[in-house]
Design a protein around this motif. Structure first.
Motif, PDB file in Angstrom:
ATOM      1  N   ILE A  42       0.792  -1.241   0.000  1.00 39.15           N
ATOM      2  CA  ILE A  42       0.000   0.000   0.000  1.00 39.15           C
ATOM      3  C   ILE A  42       0.824   1.290   0.000  1.00 39.15           C
ATOM      4  CG2 ILE A  42      -1.890  -1.231   1.123  1.00 39.15           C
ATOM      5  CD1 ILE A  42      -1.268   0.492   3.640  1.00 39.15           C
ATOM      6  N   HIS A  43       2.127   1.186   0.126  1.00 34.67           N
ATOM      7  CA  HIS A  43       2.939   2.409  -0.047  1.00 34.67           C
ATOM      8  C   HIS A  43       4.320   2.062  -0.593  1.00 34.67           C
ATOM      9  CE1 HIS A  43       4.975   6.166   0.417  1.00 34.67           C
ATOM     10  NE2 HIS A  43       5.736   5.737   1.409  1.00 34.67           N
ATOM     11  N   THR A  44       4.554   2.511  -1.817  1.00 35.98           N
ATOM     12  CA  THR A  44       5.872   2.362  -2.439  1.00 35.98           C
ATOM     13  C   THR A  44       6.208   3.685  -3.119  1.00 35.98           C
ATOM     14  OG1 THR A  44       5.245   1.792  -4.718  1.00 35.98           O
ATOM     15  CG2 THR A  44       5.209  -0.005  -3.099  1.00 35.98           C
ATOM     16  N   HIS A  45       7.427   3.748  -3.628  1.00 35.05           N
ATOM     17  CA  HIS A  45       7.816   4.884  -4.476  1.00 35.05           C
ATOM     18  C   HIS A  45       8.096   4.367  -5.884  1.00 35.05           C
ATOM     19  CE1 HIS A  45       8.177   7.755  -1.074  1.00 35.05           C
ATOM     20  NE2 HIS A  45       8.353   6.633  -0.415  1.00 35.05           N
ATOM     21  N   LEU A  46       7.410   3.307  -6.262  1.00 34.86           N
ATOM     22  CA  LEU A  46       7.601   2.724  -7.598  1.00 34.86           C
ATOM     23  C   LEU A  46       6.635   3.368  -8.587  1.00 34.86           C
ATOM     24  CD1 LEU A  46       7.863  -1.028  -6.552  1.00 34.86           C
ATOM     25  CD2 LEU A  46       9.717   0.625  -6.953  1.00 34.86           C
ATOM     26  N   LEU A  82      -2.158  10.270  -3.990  1.00 33.99           N
ATOM     27  CA  LEU A  82      -1.823  11.689  -4.195  1.00 33.99           C
ATOM     28  C   LEU A  82      -0.999  12.213  -3.020  1.00 33.99           C
ATOM     29  CD1 LEU A  82      -2.143  14.263  -5.871  1.00 33.99           C
ATOM     30  CD2 LEU A  82      -4.371  14.630  -4.768  1.00 33.99           C
ATOM     31  N   ARG A  83       0.247  12.512  -3.292  1.00 37.97           N
ATOM     32  CA  ARG A  83       1.174  12.984  -2.255  1.00 37.97           C
ATOM     33  C   ARG A  83       1.187  14.500  -2.247  1.00 37.97           C
ATOM     34  NH1 ARG A  83       5.288   9.989   0.750  1.00 37.97           N
ATOM     35  NH2 ARG A  83       6.284  11.595   2.008  1.00 37.97           N
ATOM     36  N   ILE A  84       0.951  15.101  -1.073  1.00 43.70           N
ATOM     37  CA  ILE A  84       0.774  16.556  -1.064  1.00 43.70           C
ATOM     38  C   ILE A  84       1.703  17.267  -0.071  1.00 43.70           C
ATOM     39  CG2 ILE A  84      -1.593  16.568  -1.957  1.00 43.70           C
ATOM     40  CD1 ILE A  84      -2.587  16.736   0.947  1.00 43.70           C
ATOM     41  N   LEU A 116      -1.335   9.849   6.990  1.00 43.09           N
ATOM     42  CA  LEU A 116      -0.367  10.701   7.684  1.00 43.09           C
ATOM     43  C   LEU A 116       0.832   9.847   8.070  1.00 43.09           C
ATOM     44  CD1 LEU A 116      -3.141  12.118   9.896  1.00 43.09           C
ATOM     45  CD2 LEU A 116      -1.666  13.638   8.602  1.00 43.09           C
ATOM     46  N   MET A 117       2.012  10.289   7.654  1.00 39.29           N
ATOM     47  CA  MET A 117       3.244   9.607   8.049  1.00 39.29           C
ATOM     48  C   MET A 117       3.966  10.587   8.968  1.00 39.29           C
ATOM     49  SD  MET A 117       4.219   8.122   4.296  1.00 39.29           S
ATOM     50  CE  MET A 117       5.035   6.617   4.762  1.00 39.29           C
ATOM     51  N   LEU A 118       4.031  10.235  10.233  1.00 39.45           N
ATOM     52  CA  LEU A 118       4.436  11.221  11.235  1.00 39.45           C
ATOM     53  C   LEU A 118       5.804  10.942  11.835  1.00 39.45           C
ATOM     54  CD1 LEU A 118       1.015  11.496  13.110  1.00 39.45           C
ATOM     55  CD2 LEU A 118       1.878  12.942  11.262  1.00 39.45           C
ATOM     56  N   CYS A 128       5.636  -0.622   8.942  1.00 42.64           N
ATOM     57  CA  CYS A 128       6.791  -0.326   9.793  1.00 42.64           C
ATOM     58  C   CYS A 128       7.683   0.523   8.901  1.00 42.64           C
ATOM     59  CB  CYS A 128       7.497  -1.610  10.226  1.00 42.64           C
ATOM     60  SG  CYS A 128       6.454  -2.631  11.267  1.00 42.64           S
ATOM     61  N   TRP A 129       7.586   1.804   9.118  1.00 47.71           N
ATOM     62  CA  TRP A 129       8.075   2.795   8.159  1.00 47.71           C
ATOM     63  C   TRP A 129       9.584   3.050   8.309  1.00 47.71           C
ATOM     64  CZ3 TRP A 129       6.859   8.692   8.819  1.00 47.71           C
ATOM     65  CH2 TRP A 129       7.297   9.392   7.684  1.00 47.71           C
ATOM     66  N   TRP A 130      10.317   2.891   7.192  1.00 42.86           N
ATOM     67  CA  TRP A 130      11.662   3.442   7.046  1.00 42.86           C
ATOM     68  C   TRP A 130      12.631   2.967   8.120  1.00 42.86           C
ATOM     69  CZ3 TRP A 130      11.692   9.464   5.893  1.00 42.86           C
ATOM     70  CH2 TRP A 130      12.945   9.862   5.385  1.00 42.86           C
ATOM     71  N   SER A 153       6.099  -1.752   1.646  1.00 39.28           N
ATOM     72  CA  SER A 153       7.535  -1.951   1.357  1.00 39.28           C
ATOM     73  C   SER A 153       8.331  -0.652   1.330  1.00 39.28           C
ATOM     74  CB  SER A 153       7.719  -2.674   0.020  1.00 39.28           C
ATOM     75  OG  SER A 153       7.503  -1.781  -1.048  1.00 39.28           O
ATOM     76  N   ASP A 154       7.668   0.457   0.917  1.00 41.15           N
ATOM     77  CA  ASP A 154       8.400   1.709   0.707  1.00 41.15           C
ATOM     78  C   ASP A 154       9.476   1.554  -0.375  1.00 41.15           C
ATOM     79  OD1 ASP A 154       8.594   4.478   1.385  1.00 41.15           O
ATOM     80  OD2 ASP A 154       8.240   3.929   3.460  1.00 41.15           O
ATOM     81  N   ALA A 155       9.375   0.499  -1.177  1.00 43.67           N
ATOM     82  CA  ALA A 155      10.388   0.262  -2.218  1.00 43.67           C
ATOM     83  C   ALA A 155      10.522   1.486  -3.125  1.00 43.67           C
ATOM     84  CB  ALA A 155      10.001  -0.960  -3.047  1.00 43.67           C
TER      85      ALA A 155
HETATM   86 ZN    ZN Z   1       7.727   6.389   1.475  1.00 43.85          ZN
END
Ligand code: ZN
Ligand code: RAT
Length: 458
Positions: free
Chosen positions: A31-35, A175-177, A263-265, A330-332, A360-362
């Motif tokens: 649900i969250h990558t940078h691909l 959508l990243r803001i 929200l990624m805090l 489990c972020w970063w 993954s944050d891949a």
């Molecule tokens: Zn990310």
């Protein structure tokens, strides 16, 4: 493995095999990558050099040598990769999670890591086509779909959307803001340049312009959710432009479009700017902001992940109070086995199955392979222990039930949370924040930690 349950060894072994098989074969929605999909061309990173210059590795390599940062950034990508390979793989054993990840990936792709032969690895990647490699990596990772991170403020990405090229269903949009919320004056200038009637001051007309911008981009990219990463100091409600824009533009937009707001805090951007992307840090957030958002806007849905280990327990407890809050990932800096195991146990023990344990944050396509291989290696024994605990009570977990639960954890719970109307409405006839106005105003409310009179029935 079976710390709490007293089960006959044979029963435990067969349960372990069953859980392992199910976890290994359940397709994942990441649900969250940078691909990006291949249509985005150069924006989709892949191959050995991109794996080696991943910013997680850059930060580690700079600890080992006194090469000036500026000199590194001026080098071509292959020279940067050579340098990192030498520092992290040849001159020291690659024990860190990000280093081990490179090797897991290569190994799972069928490459020989024993020879430590970087030119041979490069030759193999040069022989692949991106389309086939996307299929290969998704298959090796057991991933069926991913969410991208899509920013209209990115000058390379925006034209691809504007050209309205072909879509690949395996790559969903989010959508990243961040620039809108954390760098407002510059964002305002850009929105104005793109034809939106906004100015620096947050007048009604400007808020309207921001909402039009959000609506246009949500439609254009068919966004699954909106998303921002924020620093530890983030407070809500409040007089900051960020809090005001969230309250007046983002949340109404999300309500109207029935979209969650992620929200990624806890990220401290550019703690060491000389390291560029590798220079960000972490700080503990005040999760009162999340409580205020969830309580104040029961018709909004919030996806939340926190970067600081110290915030994890508090976030779990908040999720027990608010069903419009869905914890994910489990972020970063927490995407290391030590933290993942602890956090996943904590969440399972406090929330059962109503969360999404990992994303993954891949940033590099191939990373899907290691991020998910490693995560499955952690999830399996944790679940075995939990099901063994159930079995020890006489409850017999059925294979179909385990499969259902694992599907839920690996994307199903997220999809359910995102479904329109999945969070039942509570009485908001007075509109969002009405309870705030009725309860003595913002300041009084901010000072009050427990407020049973307006606590929604969540
Ligand atoms: Zn990310
Ligand atoms: O994990 C990362 O790669 C970070 O650099 C960030 O991109 C983070 O995940 C984010 O989405 O801001």
């Amino acid at each position: 493995m079976n710390r709490f349950a007293k089960l006959p060894e044979a029963r435990l072994r067969s349960l372990a095999r069953q859980v392992e098989r199910i976890v290994a074969t359940t397709p994942i929605f990441d649900i969250h990558t940078h691909l990006y999909s291949p249509a985005f061309r150069k924006l989709l990173l892949w191959g050995i050099d991109d794996l080696l210059v991943y910013h997680y590795l850059v930060a580690e390599a700079f600890r080992l040598q006194d090469l000036p940062c500026e000199q590194f950034w001026q080098m071509p990508k292959t020279a940067q990769a050579d340098w990192i390979w030498r520092q992290l793989f040849l001159e020291h054993s690659p024990l860190s999670e990000a280093c081990r990840g490179v090797l897991t990936t290569l190994n799972r792709l069928g490459l020989d890591v024993r020879r430590r032969d970087l030119p041979a690895l490069r030759r193999w990647f040069a022989g692949q086509t991106i389309e086939a490699h996307v299929d290969r990596c998704l298959a090796a990772a057991g991933v069926k779909r991913v969410c991208m991170t899509n920013s209209p403020f990115d000058d390379l990405e925006r034209p691809v959307w504007e050209a309205d090229g072909p879509r690949d269903d395996r790559f969903e949009a989010a959508l990243r803001i961040d620039p809108l919320l954390v760098a407002w004056p510059e964002a305002a200038r850009r929105l104005a340049r793109w034809g939106y009637r906004v100015s620096r001051a947050l007048s009604a007309r400007t808020v309207e312009g921001v909402r039009r911008f959000l609506a246009d981009w949500t439609r254009r990219i068919d966004a699954r959710y909106l998303m921002v990463s924020l620093p530890p100091e983030f407070a809500f409600p409040g007089p900051s432009v960020c809090a005001q824009l969230i309250e007046k533009a983002v949340l109404p937009h999300c309500r109207e479009q029935c979209l969650p707001f992620a929200l990624m805090l806890g990220v401290k951007r550019a703690v060491n700017p000389r390291l560029v992307l590798a220079g960000d840090g972490v700080g503990r957030s005040d999760l009162q902001a999340v409580q205020n958002l969830c309580a104040g806007f029961p018709q909004n849905r919030f996806l939340v992940t926190v970067l600081s280990l110290e915030n994890q327990h508090e976030l779990c407890v908040l999720a027990r109070k608010f069903r419009n809050l869905h914890i994910f990932g489990c972020w970063w800096f927490t995407n290391v086995p030590y933290a993942i195991e602890e956090i996943t146990r904590l969440r399972l023990e406090l929330l059962g199955l109503s969360f999404t344990p990992q994303h993954s944050d891949a940033r590099v396509l191939d990373q899907l392979v290691y991020k998910w291989t490693h995560f499955r290696q952690i999830l399996t024994p944790v679940l075995v222990e939990k099901y063994a605990g159930l079995a020890a009570t006489g409850w017999r977990p059925e294979a179909a039930e385990i499969r259902r639960d694992v599907q839920h954890l690996l994307g199903g719970a997220f999809e359910q949370f995102c479904e329109k109307g999945s969070v039942p409405n509570i009485d908001t006839s007075e509109g969002p924040m009405a309870w705030l106005k009725n309860s003595g105003g913002r300041n009084a409310w901010l000072q009050r930690r427990a407020a049973p009179s307006f606590h929604p029935d969540y």
